[in-house]
Design an enzyme around this catalytic site. Structure first.
Site, PDB file in Angstrom:
ATOM      1  N   ASP A  41     -10.324   2.603  -0.707  1.00 46.74           N
ATOM      2  CA  ASP A  41     -10.212   3.436  -1.906  1.00 46.74           C
ATOM      3  C   ASP A  41     -10.592   2.665  -3.162  1.00 46.74           C
ATOM      4  O   ASP A  41     -10.569   1.425  -3.198  1.00 46.74           O
ATOM      5  CB  ASP A  41      -8.794   3.986  -2.041  1.00 46.74           C
ATOM      6  CG  ASP A  41      -7.739   2.883  -2.087  1.00 46.74           C
ATOM      7  OD1 ASP A  41      -7.729   2.037  -1.164  1.00 46.74           O
ATOM      8  OD2 ASP A  41      -6.936   2.851  -3.043  1.00 46.74           O
TER       9      ASP A  41
ATOM     10  N   GLU B 273      -4.634   1.706  -1.402  1.00 46.42           N
ATOM     11  CA  GLU B 273      -4.091   0.479  -1.988  1.00 46.42           C
ATOM     12  C   GLU B 273      -3.837   0.641  -3.475  1.00 46.42           C
ATOM     13  O   GLU B 273      -2.850   0.113  -4.013  1.00 46.42           O
ATOM     14  CB  GLU B 273      -5.058  -0.682  -1.737  1.00 46.42           C
ATOM     15  CG  GLU B 273      -4.501  -2.059  -2.108  1.00 46.42           C
ATOM     16  CD  GLU B 273      -4.726  -2.453  -3.558  1.00 46.42           C
ATOM     17  OE1 GLU B 273      -4.109  -3.431  -4.019  1.00 46.42           O
ATOM     18  OE2 GLU B 273      -5.528  -1.766  -4.244  1.00 46.42           O
TER      19      GLU B 273
END
Length: 482
Positions: free
Chosen positions: A72, A139
């Site tokens: 991400d 994350e």
């Protein structure tokens, strides 16, 4: 470099938001680009988008290693798109730089990891030690859907404390050549600060703004914010702390350190007065940086209150973001903030609740504090750095790669432990191993404009150097017996 997939950190659960479809497209790209990995290794998905790739070793007596990177990225502010020199998700390569959100953090390193594994497969390499690649997908918002569930999966497959080491994103190295020094210092993160976000909320009776009390909830909140900012946490320089080890290493190996400071750092190993004097000098020289390294920091980062200009605000709130020093804890932060705000509640005659417990009563409103966003993370365990530990293999690899580099002319390489001020997906991997390295093999000059900002780009030559490092790390671990 696949920056062309805007895999934003999606807040809604997996499957409940159309934006998750970007991860589907990204996974299709990975399967197409890295055919050997998907054909020859065992690849599984955890919670739909977490990727775990198992490369089975031939010797089951050797504990596996875990290589991590997340998929991400943070979103691009639409108001800044015109400031980008290239399209934010173009992945454009201009001959020097690879442009796009994720090129530095963290899809670039993920692609480097997969490239290394693909090329080793192509070369016919068969590992003795099992290699696991793990890639979470949230994350940037805490990793609870990705890395946390990957960690639980790996514990079920391998057991607790079962990995020889984990490497994930983190600090890199500094080439001091521009400052006239022939030294490169690599700074792997061997510990992380803790974190907690605390909401401070004031509730008072509403009404029309033409009949106001002396202090509205916003005014009282302002007094509370001033009180919080006036009660900063005291930095601590502890001999068993990671920053102290960093200062010791710099003083020992950097020729540009003044002799008087070098002597003081050495004396601070045993002399308490020297230790206090060293702390004073460090905070005087670099107050912001060293305050962050040595202590708990707090910052009021969000504030809200009021709905209409002629309506008295019934509530106002602020979020205080804390990064917790190695010597402190979540409990200590809560106790500190409770003590700071108790007089505010008394001054404004408010009932005061702290973390679900009524501290005092009042008749003019309510002051409450509690954990925001479910963030309550203790400072991490410290990675052992003794000469017989995996740190020796890791630091030796860093030195060998930098000393053999044609890109970086400086050959005096120093590897020093470093305290990471932010948190990575490794917060969820503590139960897998004590030996965690938060390190990305890049110089700060290899990033065009940093991460999480306009014009994120990475030097292509540096990506190749990172691939050299990862390849050497895998091969060195395959020869190791610990």
């Amino acid at each position: 470099m696949p920056s062309g997939f805007p895999t934003y950190d999606v807040m809604n659960p997996v499957g409940e938001d159309d934006r998750w479809e970007q991860f589907d497209e990204f996974h299709e790209f990975l399967e197409d680009r890295f055919e050997r990995i998907y054909e020859e290794l065992f690849v599984t998905k955890v919670n739909e988008y977490g990727l775990v790739m198992h490369w089975q070793g031939s010797d089951d007596s050797l504990p596996p290693i875990l290589l991590a990177a997340h998929q991400d990225v943070v979103p691009v502010n639409v108001d800044t798109i015109n400031e980008w020199e290239e399209e934010p998700f173009s992945g454009h390569y201009d001959g020097t730089w690879i442009w796009g959100r994720g090129s530095c953090d963290d899809k670039g390193p993920l692609i480097a990891l997969m490239t290394v594994m693909e090329e080793l497969l192509e070369a016919g390499f068969t590992p003795r030690r099992t290699i696991v690649l793990a890639s979470g997908f949230d994350e940037e918002v805490g990793g609870k859907r990705g890395a946390l569930q990957i960690s639980q999966y790996l514990q079920s497959e391998y057991g607790q404390d079962s990995f020889a080491m984990v490497i994930d994103e983190g600090s890199g190295f500094l080439n001091m050549a521009l400052e006239g020094d022939n030294t490169i210092i690599a700074l792997p993160g061997t510990a992380e600060k803790g974190r907690t976000d605390i909401r401070v909320e004031i509730s008072t009776p509403g009404g029309h703004s033409s009949f106001p009390p002396k202090h509205t909830s916003i005014g009282i909140l302002s007094a509370a914010v001033v009180a919080v900012e006036s009660a900063q946490h005291t930095p601590e320089l502890l001999r068993d702390g990671t920053p102290f080890a960093t200062y010791q290493c710099i003083a020992e190996h950097f020729p540009n350190v003044p002799d008087s400071l070098r002597r003081l750092v050495k004396e601070a190993n045993e002399d308490d007065e020297a230790l206090d004097e060293l702390k004073r000098i460090l905070l005087e020289l670099y107050p912001v940086e060293n305050s962050a390294l040595l202590g708990t920091t707090q910052a009021v980062t969000l504030i809200g209150g009021g709905i209409k200009v002629n309506v008295l605000p019934e509530s106002a709130s602020a979020i205080v973001s804390h990064r917790i020093g190695q010597h402190s804890s979540v409990t200590e932060i809560r106790e500190h903030l409770t003590g700071v705000l108790r007089p505010i509640a008394a001054d404004f005659d408010l009932t005061f609740d702290a973390f679900g417990v009524e501290v005092s009563t009042g008749s003019s409103g309510h002051l409450s504090i509690g954990t925001a966003f479910n963030t309550a993370l203790e400072p991490s365990p410290k990675t052992p750095t003794d000469s017989s530990s995996p740190y020796e293999i890791f630091s030796g690899t860093v030195k060998a790669v930098l000393e053999g580099s044609k890109v970086h002319p400086s050959k005096d390489v120093v590897v020093s432990p470093m305290l990471v001020l932010v948190n990575t997906d490794t917060r969820h991997y503590w139960s897998l191993t004590k030996h965690i390295f938060r390190y990305s093999h890049f110089d700060q000059a290899d990033y065009y404009n940093g991460i999480h900002t306009v014009n994120e780009a990475v030097r292509a030559e540096a990506v190749i150097e990172h691939i050299r490092f990862l390849t050497t790390l895998i091969l060195n671990w395959d020869e190791a017996t610990i």
